[in-house]
Scaffold this active site. Structure first.
Site, PDB file in Angstrom:
ATOM      1  N   ASN A  92       5.715  -7.405   6.598  1.00 32.92           N
ATOM      2  CA  ASN A  92       5.672  -6.833   5.243  1.00 32.92           C
ATOM      3  C   ASN A  92       4.362  -6.116   4.935  1.00 32.92           C
ATOM      4  O   ASN A  92       4.323  -5.293   4.015  1.00 32.92           O
ATOM      5  CB  ASN A  92       5.915  -7.990   4.252  1.00 32.92           C
ATOM      6  CG  ASN A  92       5.487  -7.646   2.856  1.00 32.92           C
ATOM      7  OD1 ASN A  92       6.169  -6.906   2.159  1.00 32.92           O
ATOM      8  ND2 ASN A  92       4.324  -8.156   2.437  1.00 32.92           N
ATOM      9  N   SER A 146      10.672   1.176   2.224  1.00 36.09           N
ATOM     10  CA  SER A 146      10.459   1.604   0.827  1.00 36.09           C
ATOM     11  C   SER A 146      11.510   2.643   0.484  1.00 36.09           C
ATOM     12  O   SER A 146      12.033   3.328   1.371  1.00 36.09           O
ATOM     13  CB  SER A 146       9.068   2.238   0.688  1.00 36.09           C
ATOM     14  OG  SER A 146       8.913   2.846  -0.579  1.00 36.09           O
ATOM     15  N   TYR A 159       2.748   8.027   3.891  1.00 37.18           N
ATOM     16  CA  TYR A 159       3.412   6.763   3.520  1.00 37.18           C
ATOM     17  C   TYR A 159       4.927   6.910   3.668  1.00 37.18           C
ATOM     18  O   TYR A 159       5.591   6.066   4.285  1.00 37.18           O
ATOM     19  CB  TYR A 159       3.033   6.406   2.081  1.00 37.18           C
ATOM     20  CG  TYR A 159       3.625   5.103   1.575  1.00 37.18           C
ATOM     21  CD1 TYR A 159       3.075   3.880   1.931  1.00 37.18           C
ATOM     22  CD2 TYR A 159       4.724   5.103   0.721  1.00 37.18           C
ATOM     23  CE1 TYR A 159       3.603   2.683   1.450  1.00 37.18           C
ATOM     24  CE2 TYR A 159       5.257   3.917   0.239  1.00 37.18           C
ATOM     25  CZ  TYR A 159       4.696   2.705   0.608  1.00 37.18           C
ATOM     26  OH  TYR A 159       5.225   1.530   0.133  1.00 37.18           O
ATOM     27  N   ALA A 161       6.610   9.031   5.478  1.00 36.16           N
ATOM     28  CA  ALA A 161       6.987   9.166   6.888  1.00 36.16           C
ATOM     29  C   ALA A 161       6.928   7.813   7.587  1.00 36.16           C
ATOM     30  O   ALA A 161       7.801   7.472   8.402  1.00 36.16           O
ATOM     31  CB  ALA A 161       6.063  10.173   7.565  1.00 36.16           C
ATOM     32  N   LYS A 163       7.435   4.885   6.295  1.00 36.42           N
ATOM     33  CA  LYS A 163       8.533   4.024   5.858  1.00 36.42           C
ATOM     34  C   LYS A 163       9.881   4.526   6.383  1.00 36.42           C
ATOM     35  O   LYS A 163      10.784   3.721   6.671  1.00 36.42           O
ATOM     36  CB  LYS A 163       8.538   3.911   4.334  1.00 36.42           C
ATOM     37  CG  LYS A 163       7.285   3.235   3.769  1.00 36.42           C
ATOM     38  CD  LYS A 163       7.114   1.808   4.289  1.00 36.42           C
ATOM     39  CE  LYS A 163       5.998   1.058   3.600  1.00 36.42           C
ATOM     40  NZ  LYS A 163       5.855  -0.337   4.042  1.00 36.42           N
TER      41      LYS A 163
HETATM   42  N1  LIG Z   1       4.833  -2.369  -4.729  1.00 42.30           N
HETATM   43  C1  LIG Z   1       5.745  -1.446  -4.554  1.00 42.30           C
HETATM   44  O1  LIG Z   1       6.164  -0.757  -5.504  1.00 42.30           O
HETATM   45  C2  LIG Z   1       6.326  -1.215  -3.184  1.00 42.30           C
HETATM   46  C3  LIG Z   1       7.424  -0.357  -3.069  1.00 42.30           C
HETATM   47  C4  LIG Z   1       7.969  -0.140  -1.821  1.00 42.30           C
HETATM   48  C5  LIG Z   1       7.438  -0.758  -0.718  1.00 42.30           C
HETATM   49  N2  LIG Z   1       6.357  -1.573  -0.835  1.00 42.30           N
HETATM   50  C6  LIG Z   1       5.852  -2.204   0.376  1.00 42.30           C
HETATM   51  O2  LIG Z   1       5.780  -3.591   0.166  1.00 42.30           O
HETATM   52  C7  LIG Z   1       4.869  -4.155   1.115  1.00 42.30           C
HETATM   53  C8  LIG Z   1       3.986  -5.136   0.397  1.00 42.30           C
HETATM   54  O3  LIG Z   1       3.149  -4.435  -0.507  1.00 42.30           O
HETATM   55  P1  LIG Z   1       2.862  -4.926  -1.994  1.00 42.30           P
HETATM   56  O4  LIG Z   1       3.505  -3.979  -2.899  1.00 42.30           O
HETATM   57  O5  LIG Z   1       3.134  -6.360  -2.104  1.00 42.30           O
HETATM   58  O6  LIG Z   1       1.298  -4.597  -2.089  1.00 42.30           O
HETATM   59  P2  LIG Z   1       0.035  -5.543  -2.060  1.00 42.30           P
HETATM   60  O7  LIG Z   1      -1.108  -4.610  -1.911  1.00 42.30           O
HETATM   61  O8  LIG Z   1       0.052  -6.448  -3.234  1.00 42.30           O
HETATM   62  O9  LIG Z   1       0.209  -6.406  -0.749  1.00 42.30           O
HETATM   63  C9  LIG Z   1       0.031  -5.858   0.530  1.00 42.30           C
HETATM   64  C10 LIG Z   1      -0.694  -6.854   1.377  1.00 42.30           C
HETATM   65  O10 LIG Z   1      -0.761  -6.347   2.720  1.00 42.30           O
HETATM   66  C11 LIG Z   1      -2.047  -6.646   3.227  1.00 42.30           C
HETATM   67  N3  LIG Z   1      -2.400  -5.766   4.327  1.00 42.30           N
HETATM   68  C12 LIG Z   1      -2.586  -4.429   4.288  1.00 42.30           C
HETATM   69  N4  LIG Z   1      -2.904  -3.979   5.498  1.00 42.30           N
HETATM   70  C13 LIG Z   1      -2.924  -5.053   6.323  1.00 42.30           C
HETATM   71  C14 LIG Z   1      -3.196  -5.224   7.694  1.00 42.30           C
HETATM   72  N5  LIG Z   1      -3.538  -4.206   8.487  1.00 42.30           N
HETATM   73  N6  LIG Z   1      -3.119  -6.466   8.210  1.00 42.30           N
HETATM   74  C15 LIG Z   1      -2.791  -7.522   7.434  1.00 42.30           C
HETATM   75  N7  LIG Z   1      -2.523  -7.413   6.126  1.00 42.30           N
HETATM   76  C16 LIG Z   1      -2.603  -6.191   5.582  1.00 42.30           C
HETATM   77  C17 LIG Z   1      -2.968  -6.497   2.039  1.00 42.30           C
HETATM   78  O11 LIG Z   1      -4.210  -7.171   2.229  1.00 42.30           O
HETATM   79  C18 LIG Z   1      -2.141  -7.085   0.918  1.00 42.30           C
HETATM   80  O12 LIG Z   1      -2.373  -8.454   0.750  1.00 42.30           O
HETATM   81  C19 LIG Z   1       4.134  -2.975   1.745  1.00 42.30           C
HETATM   82  O13 LIG Z   1       4.662  -2.717   3.029  1.00 42.30           O
HETATM   83  C20 LIG Z   1       4.457  -1.841   0.797  1.00 42.30           C
HETATM   84  O14 LIG Z   1       4.385  -0.588   1.432  1.00 42.30           O
HETATM   85  C21 LIG Z   1       5.790  -1.816  -2.053  1.00 42.30           C
END
Ligand SMILES: NC(=O)c1ccc[n+]([C@@H]2O[C@H](COP(=O)([O-])OP(=O)(O)OC[C@H]3O[C@@H](n4cnc5c(N)ncnc54)[C@H](O)[C@@H]3O)[C@@H](O)[C@H]2O)c1
Length: 268
Positions: A92, A146, A159, A161, A163
């Site tokens: 994730n 996403s 981003y 690309a 996903k």
């Molecule tokens: N929030 C949204 O609206 C949304 C929408 C679509 C997809 N996403 C995806 O959901 C996933 C989770 O993101 P979120 O929204 O909870 O954001 P978030 O920033 O709250 O959590 C992401 C976590 O990933 C960790 N992280 C980042 N790079 C890392 C790495 N190289 N190694 C280990 N940990 C790492 C960060 O430290 C953070 O704790 C991501 O893949 C994001 O792209 C989020």
């Protein structure tokens, strides 16, 4: 027929578990009975473990880089030696990367970092994790893609690309794992309030426009991390035993339509 979701006896890895969707999922997996290996590069991953333990769950927290091959291989080995195997991986962890939309403002180094974490990370989780899950007789790998991977407009070009790559990765991996009983799927969240989207929510809050968030989807609201965690729990569990190679949007319906001017309800 019973449809309760029980992960008792299962070992699950969740990456990106220090915040947002990963934290909510790690907590929910633990609540469902799994032993959870909680991984993130941020030290707040230890707070997630504290939350899980306070709720009576069990696991181990580790700081690592989910886009680094040696670190992912070590995470898989460490999980197996601590807990005896792996049944579930939720790959994730992710970053937004560059400027919104900025195809021509971005550069190759930004693209390389976004692809390394968002796409190569899940690939590594599958590469090193799937053989261990297969050795247990099967299980589930879930990745976070996403709505940005379904079409453009929901994040920076790199981003989107990355996903889109995750969506293809799970389809490809499902076929490369044929006959193993290891399922691979991804979730395509819409706009969810997490660390990643904090600037969007803060901006809306400061401008007194929080009610504008999520107005493009028919649910007329943004999502909560727990709503993604519930989808992840389903896909991770045996209740999704015939769901494989799929990208599941959890977006309030956002991706169900092309962008058109809102027309209000249809007479209901
Ligand atoms: N929030 C949204 O609206 C949304 C929408 C679509 C997809 N996403 C995806 O959901 C996933 C989770 O993101 P979120 O929204 O909870 O954001 P978030 O920033 O709250 O959590 C992401 C976590 O990933 C960790 N992280 C980042 N790079 C890392 C790495 N190289 N190694 C280990 N940990 C790492 C960060 O430290 C953070 O704790 C991501 O893949 C994001 O792209 C989020």
């Amino acid at each position: 027929m019973s449809i309760s979701i029980d992960l008792s006896g299962k070992v699950a890895i969740v990456t990106g578990a220090a915040s947002g969707i990963g934290r909510a999922s790690a907590r929910l997996f633990a609540e469902a009975g799994a032993t959870v290996m909680i991984a993130d590069r941020a030290d707040a991953v230890h707070e997630t473990l504290e939350m899980i333990e306070a709720a009576g769950g069990k696991g181990f927290a580790t700081q690592m880089d989910a886009g680094d091959e040696a670190a992912v291989a070590a995470l898989i080995e460490d999980t197996c030696s601590r807990f005896g195997g792996i049944d579930i991986i939720y790959a994730n962890a992710g970053i937004t990367g560059g400027k919104p939309g900025g195809l021509f403002d971005s550069d190759a180094s930004e693209w390389a970092e976004v692809l390394r974490i968002n796409l190569i990370g899940p690939y590594l989780a599958i590469k090193y994790g799937a053989p261990k899950i297969k050795a247990r007789g099967g299980g589930s790998i879930v990745c976070t893609a996403s709505v940005a991977g379904l079409r453009s407009g929901a994040g920076p070009a790199s981003y989107s690309a990355s996903k889109a790559g995750v969506i293809n990765l799970v389809k490809t991996a499902a076929y490369h794992l044929d006959g193993t009983n290891v399922r691979v799927n991804c979730i395509c969240p819409g706009l969810i309030e997490t660390g990643m989207t904090k600037p969007v929510y803060d901006y809306a809050r400061d401008a007194g426009k929080l009610d504008k968030i999520g107005q493009l989807n028919p649910m007329k609201r943004g999502g909560e991390p727990e709503e993604i965690a519930k989808a992840a729990l389903f896909l991770a569990s045996d209740q999704a035993s015939y769901v494989n190679g799929q990208a599941l949007p959890v977006d309030g319906g956002l991706s169900a339509s092309h962008p058109i001017a809102p027309r209000g309800n249809r007479g209901i």
